[in-house]
Design an enzyme around this catalytic site. Structure first.
Site, mmCIF file in Angstrom:
data_model
loop_
_atom_site.group_PDB
_atom_site.id
_atom_site.type_symbol
_atom_site.label_atom_id
_atom_site.label_comp_id
_atom_site.label_asym_id
_atom_site.label_seq_id
_atom_site.Cartn_x
_atom_site.Cartn_y
_atom_site.Cartn_z
ATOM 1 N N TYR A 1 0.849 -1.188 0.000
ATOM 2 C CA TYR A 1 0.000 0.000 0.000
ATOM 3 C C TYR A 1 0.883 1.236 0.000
ATOM 4 O O TYR A 1 1.142 1.842 1.035
ATOM 5 C CB TYR A 1 -0.899 -0.038 1.230
ATOM 6 C CG TYR A 1 -2.048 0.917 1.192
ATOM 7 C CD1 TYR A 1 -3.245 0.567 0.583
ATOM 8 C CD2 TYR A 1 -1.963 2.171 1.787
ATOM 9 C CE1 TYR A 1 -4.310 1.437 0.571
ATOM 10 C CE2 TYR A 1 -3.032 3.044 1.771
ATOM 11 C CZ TYR A 1 -4.198 2.672 1.166
ATOM 12 O OH TYR A 1 -5.260 3.533 1.148
ATOM 13 N N TYR B 1 -4.779 5.596 -7.841
ATOM 14 C CA TYR B 1 -5.036 5.494 -6.405
ATOM 15 C C TYR B 1 -6.430 4.930 -6.189
ATOM 16 O O TYR B 1 -7.396 5.664 -6.056
ATOM 17 C CB TYR B 1 -4.883 6.862 -5.738
ATOM 18 C CG TYR B 1 -5.099 6.833 -4.238
ATOM 19 C CD1 TYR B 1 -4.381 5.956 -3.444
ATOM 20 C CD2 TYR B 1 -6.006 7.667 -3.626
ATOM 21 C CE1 TYR B 1 -4.569 5.906 -2.072
ATOM 22 C CE2 TYR B 1 -6.199 7.632 -2.260
ATOM 23 C CZ TYR B 1 -5.472 6.756 -1.482
ATOM 24 O OH TYR B 1 -5.662 6.713 -0.129
#
Ligand SMILES: [Zn+2]
Lengths: 138, 389
Positions: free
Chosen positions: B299, B343
């Site tokens: 992440y 994103y």
């Protein structure tokens, strides 16, 4: 510049700052000190009190902000963002104008208060070694 | 207990301005994922999403001609959702609540809600000086007056604490951060769907990227972007008949730690850690060590997060992540990740790991068998494997 909008719950903290006093929440049941925005203690107590803190802290981390995504702060860069841990335990974010402050994580810090603007005094922390030198914010 | 596999992946184009509502993006990505699997909307009986998603299962079932859903669920852990949503779908399949579950993320993160700025309503006011209200860690009453108005300042405070703890100087940190960014950008050059595809980028470009909050530069922070992606999961018996090589969801988990509410600014120990023993223990249940993983989806909300996750995974000693990323033993974020592809809070990483395990990535790891997916300091994650057991 951005000023805090005190809520009913946090107004005592900001009112005290105008009087140059640092208040934190305190739990009368277990004795824990808590961040001014916390409304409950982990022990289950919700009738928290405000208590004056020592004003002593240690620097946990810091960064120099060089760009800001909000217009209200764009004229103030660069400035230094701080995270301090008060002697009592709760952690507060603060800042100092400019960069080049020669900060070290773990160094002793001491509370200071801005002159009130629109009735609000921002709470600062400055390196303890600079207290009384007239060079607090620099 | 029925095993579950990812049988379909889909995505919209990724852009700076999608020009259409998030719900439309969601439907497009879901349809693409179903087509990839060789399934139809009428085959779907479960929908799982994050609670930060604007499109609801109710809208989907009402708008798209799906049949009645027997399972609809939200994860509620913000950016940490990806392992959790896959886990919820897996458990619905395992218990028979559903047979075909769609997991999606649609987000106009550039043209609508920019997470690099204070949340709407937190910093505003009618007077000359704006006021900050509320208890959010970014843009709140106790943070915005001191310049914490985007996640980059919070992440910078994490990085500085990490550097101090391990005695890492600015130059060494910069080299490691730059290496993560450059590898993400290089992966994006091979991935035509990545938003930063076609924009060559090397170490000199990294050093020219503007400093936001030392030591983090603009290039260290994830994209603000528009787009959607989706995966389709199915029970093993059905998965064997689907069009693609099934990707087994061998495990999926959540490990939500205290301090998340304020991005750990009230926590003694920065950056946040689930503990270095947690993920290796989960992998051990499958007879694997972290070193056995073939490819990682981390992440990378910042480049630093990838370094930190590698340490938390147990791939190097504490403080060793800055060296590990200079010569990675295991490829990670091979689509460009959140830094250079899009994103979508890690669901795009899940899609990429499925491509890796099928053998169709644009940065293919030869013979990839096991892939690790992690989100939000590894507070959720999944272990994916090629083929069904
Ligand atoms: Zn208490």
């Amino acid at each position: 510049m951005i000023l805090p909008e005190p809520s009913d719950a946090t107004r005592p903290f900001w009112d005290a700052a105008v009087q140059k006093r640092l208040l934190l929440r305190h739990c009368p049941r277990c004795g824990s000190w808590l961040h001014p925005q916390l409304l409950f203690c982990g022990c289950g107590e919700w009738r928290l009190e405000w208590r004056e803190a020592s004003g002593e802290a240690r620097l946990l981390s810091h960064t120099v902000a060089r760009r800001m995504p909000v217009p209200a702060l764009q004229g103030e860069v660069p400035f230094t963002v701080l995270l301090v841990r008060t002697r009592e335990g709760p952690q507060l974010v603060s800042s100092l104008p400019g960069d080049g402050h020669a900060l070290r994580c773990g160094m002793p810090m001491r509370v200071a208060f801005d002159p009130p603007v629109e009735g609000v005094a921002l709470v600062r922390f400055i390196p303890a070694e600079r207290v009384g030198t007239g060079d607090g914010m620099r | 207990m029925k095993q579950a596999a990812i049988v379909g992946i889909g995505q919209t184009e990724y852009s700076w301005d999608s020009g259409r509502p998030e719900t439309v993006l969601a439907i497009e990505a879901i349809k693409a994922a179903l087509e990839d699997a060789g399934l139809a909307l009428q085959d779907v009986d479960g929908v799982v999403r994050s609670s930060i998603e604007s499109t609801t299962p109710i809208e989907l079932v009402s708008l798209t001609g799906m049949r009645p859903l027997s399972f609809a669920a939200d994860d509620a852990t913000w950016g940490g959702f990806v392992g959790s949503v896959i886990g919820l779908a897996r458990e619905a399949i395992a218990t028979g609540r559903a047979r075909v579950v769609v997991v999606f993320r649609a987000f106009n993160g550039r043209s609508q809600l920019r997470l690099g700025r204070p949340m709407p309503g937190s910093v505003e006011g009618s007077g000359a000086i704006p006021r900050a209200r509320g208890n959010l860690p970014v843009g709140g009453e106790f943070t915005a007056p001191y310049g914490v108005v985007s996640p980059s300042q919070v992440f910078a405070l994490w990085v500085r604490a990490y550097m101090e703890r391990h005695g890492i100087d600015a130059e060494r940190m910069s080299r490691a951060l730059g290496a993560v960014v450059c590898q993400a950008r290089q992966a994006a050059q091979r991935n035509p769907a990545a938003l930063l595809h076609g924009k060559s980028f090397g170490p000199a470009d990294y050093l020219a990227s503007p400093m936001l909050a030392e030591p983090l530069r603009k290039a260290d922070i994830c994209l603000e972007s528009d787009g959607a992606c989706a995966i389709v999961m199915a029970a093993a018996d059905l998965a064997r008949d689907c069009r693609q090589v099934p990707v087994h969801v061998a495990d999926a988990w959540q490990h939500v730690i205290p301090g998340y509410q304020n991005m750990w600014l009230m926590d003694k120990q920065l950056p946040p850690s689930i503990g270095r023993e947690v993920v290796p223990a989960k992998l051990a249940r499958h007879g694997l060590t972290p070193q056995d993983l073939d490819v990682l989806g981390l992440y990378d909300a910042t480049s630093f997060a990838a370094i930190w996750d590698i340490e938390t995974l147990g791939l190097c000693p504490p403080g060793g992540g800055v060296d590990w990323v200079l010569d990675p033993e295991i490829p990670f974020n091979t689509s460009g990740g959140l830094l250079a592809e899009v994103y979508l809070q890690g669901l795009n990483q899940a899609v990429e790991l499925v491509r890796q395990l099928r053998g169709t990535s644009t940065s293919q790891v030869p013979g990839a068998q096991h892939a690790f997916l992690g989100a939000a300091a590894l507070m959720s994650g999944a272990l994916l494997a090629r083929g069904l057991p």
